[in-house]
Design a protein around this motif. Structure first.
Motif: not given
Length: 74
Positions: A1-10, A62-71
């Motif tokens: 699974m991609p990390t938060i950094l990898e997902q954010t960078e993408a 985009l971060l709101d739409e994808n919402d992959f950060i739990e904290e």
């Protein structure tokens, strides 16, 4: 699974291309009790506040739409 950094960078790379800035770094750190997501961008001639704001606004959506950060983070 991609990390938060990898997902954010993408997510941010196409935004940077659109705004014509270079993605320098992505940082996700815990400082004290808070988590911080930081995006560092630049251009060869320097960057102005309008370019920073454009990246921040588009990435926020985009971060709101994808919402992959739990904290909760800033």
């Amino acid at each position: 699974m991609p990390t938060i950094l990898e997902q954010t960078e993408a997510l941010v790379k196409p935004v940077c291309d659109e705004v014509q800035v270079e993605l320098v770094d992505v940082e996700y750190v815990k400082e004290g009790q808070n988590f911080f997501l930081r995006i560092f961008v630049d251009t060869p001639g320097g960057i102005d506040i309008d370019q920073c704001a454009a990246v921040a606004e588009k990435l926020s959506e985009l971060l709101d739409e994808n919402d992959f950060i739990e904290e909760e983070y800033m």
